[in-house]
Design a protein around this motif. Structure first.
Motif, PDB file in Angstrom:
ATOM      1  N   SER A  32       0.808  -1.220   0.000  1.00 47.24           N
ATOM      2  CA  SER A  32       0.000   0.000   0.000  1.00 47.24           C
ATOM      3  C   SER A  32       0.839   1.267   0.000  1.00 47.24           C
ATOM      4  O   SER A  32       0.345   2.350  -0.319  1.00 47.24           O
ATOM      5  N   LEU A  33       2.134   1.148   0.340  1.00 46.77           N
ATOM      6  CA  LEU A  33       3.033   2.307   0.305  1.00 46.77           C
ATOM      7  C   LEU A  33       3.698   2.483  -1.057  1.00 46.77           C
ATOM      8  O   LEU A  33       4.272   3.538  -1.327  1.00 46.77           O
ATOM      9  N   LYS A  36       3.151   5.542  -3.340  1.00 52.22           N
ATOM     10  CA  LYS A  36       3.565   6.840  -2.811  1.00 52.22           C
ATOM     11  C   LYS A  36       5.097   6.947  -2.707  1.00 52.22           C
ATOM     12  O   LYS A  36       5.661   8.023  -2.892  1.00 52.22           O
ATOM     13  N   ASP A  37       5.749   5.805  -2.429  1.00 53.18           N
ATOM     14  CA  ASP A  37       7.187   5.849  -2.142  1.00 53.18           C
ATOM     15  C   ASP A  37       8.052   5.322  -3.285  1.00 53.18           C
ATOM     16  O   ASP A  37       9.148   5.836  -3.514  1.00 53.18           O
ATOM     17  N   GLU A 224      -8.234   6.082  -1.848  1.00 47.74           N
ATOM     18  CA  GLU A 224      -7.438   7.289  -1.606  1.00 47.74           C
ATOM     19  C   GLU A 224      -7.530   8.269  -2.764  1.00 47.74           C
ATOM     20  O   GLU A 224      -7.469   9.486  -2.556  1.00 47.74           O
ATOM     21  N   SER A 369      -6.229   3.082   5.362  1.00 48.26           N
ATOM     22  CA  SER A 369      -5.042   3.578   4.670  1.00 48.26           C
ATOM     23  C   SER A 369      -3.858   3.555   5.629  1.00 48.26           C
ATOM     24  O   SER A 369      -3.806   4.338   6.585  1.00 48.26           O
ATOM     25  N   TYR A 370      -2.941   2.647   5.382  1.00 48.52           N
ATOM     26  CA  TYR A 370      -1.744   2.577   6.217  1.00 48.52           C
ATOM     27  C   TYR A 370      -0.880   3.821   6.044  1.00 48.52           C
ATOM     28  O   TYR A 370      -0.230   4.278   6.984  1.00 48.52           O
ATOM     29  N   TYR A 371      -0.915   4.390   4.852  1.00 50.81           N
ATOM     30  CA  TYR A 371      -0.141   5.601   4.584  1.00 50.81           C
ATOM     31  C   TYR A 371      -0.621   6.760   5.459  1.00 50.81           C
ATOM     32  O   TYR A 371       0.178   7.477   6.051  1.00 50.81           O
ATOM     33  N   LYS A 416      -6.065  11.752  -1.175  1.00 52.89           N
ATOM     34  CA  LYS A 416      -4.627  11.877  -1.421  1.00 52.89           C
ATOM     35  C   LYS A 416      -4.410  12.887  -2.542  1.00 52.89           C
ATOM     36  O   LYS A 416      -5.085  12.825  -3.571  1.00 52.89           O
TER      37      LYS A 416
END
Length: 428
Positions: A32-33, A36-37, A224, A369-371, A416
């Motif tokens: 899930s990251l 984004k990363d 998101e 959302s873990y983020y 997001k």
């Protein structure tokens, strides 16, 4: 046709929802990251493709879609939406006009267009095709694709347009789109070379931290970025008597891997139509154009001028959410289990949104959302209560089970920040 919500709860109707790869490949928190990363590859090859040809293709789609086709150049893609006479969504999908005037529609909408083509007076043809569809997205995705195709010709691609790209010696198509709300492309081509393309992307992506997207987080991506989804955020408006013939055609066209979809949650509509949604309610009002005639035109013209409900994000109160899990460790009845990161595929989980004890909307797509370290949901909510910062209550619990009132705050969509239209060259 006689479908009721109660009967759907007791006897789920086959509705054709498709499997999405493995539940997880590394673990769902890590995956899930990725958008984004680093970057991810997600396999949407289960979508259906219909290829249309002929001089009346544009007329066909214009007659059936809310979208304008006054401008639709070769190489361009559109999110096309089909509605019924009441302005509720029947199907939707991504339509691309390829060079040589071939048009490919991804998704269930191809069945609706094909059904109308075969019964109408159009000089056009259709065939079902089999493509791979791999989304490659995230901050490192452009570097990864640049490694695979050093010509970098794809860097000039406009948003929602296609460009050719060469991977593993194969010239395929790359659609620039933003399902994750990040820079990225959707790689497309014939299914017979799909495995080779997938493995090449995965191997080249190791130095860029690539992750394979599993089913447990695929819909967190949608949540998101606010991508409302069939059988998750709305039921298609096909369960009416006047569409009984199409419904039979649609269900008979589904492959063996299709799964049933059904409804759960605290919102209990009296009729299946209460789970239908319009493009305005789903946040797609920008796609609706009145420069042509189409089913639902009058209804959508009135709704767009004065919308009753709109799409928002809800941020659920963390303490109240934790209490749902804590109830599992207390004696006595516990609250309905809240799957994490989200409910399994195949559900439309619809929950009541209340303010001062009055129903003001319906929450769907609930997921963790873990983020953001937040429980979120999408919400079709009354305009009078849609201002970001408004405090509401979500009622959690299946019918007949203890209900938990969860505080929530209205937030914008997408939740997001959308970075999908950023500078591709700056990402190298």
């Amino acid at each position: 046709m006689g479908f009721s919500v109660t009967s759907m709860r007791q006897q789920p109707q086959v509705y054709a929802w498709s499997r999405f790869g493995q539940p997880e490949y590394t673990n769902w928190l890590d995956e899930s990251l990725s958008w984004k990363d680093t970057c991810y590859i997600g396999d949407w090859s289960f979508l259906w493709q219909h290829k249309f040809r002929g001089p009346d293709v544009i007329k066909l789609f214009s007659d059936l879609s809310v979208n304008s086709f006054a401008r639709f150049a070769p190489g361009q893609s559109k999110h096309v939406i089909h509605t019924n006479d009441g302005g509720k969504v029947i199907h939707e999908g991504i339509l691309t006009r390829f060079p040589g005037d071939e048009y490919v529609l991804h998704g269930r909408g191809g069945f609706w267009v094909r059904y109308n083509l075969e019964r109408g007076d159009y000089n056009a043809s259709v065939e079902q095709d089999d493509w791979f569809i791999y989304q490659v997205s995230g901050p490192n995705s452009i570097k990864l694709l640049g490694k695979l195709d050093p010509s970098l010709s794809f860097l000039d691609t406009r948003y929602m347009w296609i460009s050719p790209i060469t991977i593993a010696g194969h010239r395929i198509w790359a659609l620039r789109q933003g399902m994750a709300g990040e820079l990225g492309f959707e790689l497309q081509g014939p299914a017979e070379i799909g495995k080779e393309i997938y493995e090449a992307v995965l191997e080249a992506g190791q130095e860029f931290g690539i992750r394979r997207m599993g089913a447990r987080v695929a819909m967190i991506n949608h949540l998101e970025s606010c991508v409302p989804t069939i059988a998750t955020d709305y039921i298609p408006a096909i369960f009416e008597d006047e569409l009984s013939e199409y419904l039979e055609f649609f269900l008979s066209s589904m492959p063996s891997y299709a799964q049933p979809a059904y409804i759960a949650g605290s919102y209990q509509g009296r009729e299946i139509s209460e789970y239908y949604r319009s493009p305005v309610e789903l946040g797609w009002e920008r796609n609706v154009s009145f420069d042509h005639e189409f089913p639902g035109r009058e209804a959508l013209m009135a709704e767009k001028a004065k919308p009753r409900r709109v799409m928002r994000t809800l941020v659920w109160n963390s303490e109240d959410v934790v209490d749902v899990y804590a109830s599992l460790f207390r004696e006595g009845a516990h609250y309905t289990y809240m799957e994490i990161p989200r409910d399994p595929w195949g559900f439309m989980w619809a929950d009541r949104i209340e303010r001062d004890g009055r129903l003001v909307g319906v929450a769907t797509s609930r997921g963790y959302s873990y983020y953001f370290r937040k429980m979120l949901s999408l919400a079709t909510i009354d305009v009078d209560h849609a201002e970001p910062g408004t405090e509401v209550t979500v009622i959690w619990g299946n019918p007949g089970e203890p209900e938990k009132a969860i505080r929530a705050v209205v937030a914008p969509v997408p939740y997001k920040p959308d970075r999908s239209r950023g500078d591709l060259r700056a990402a190298l």
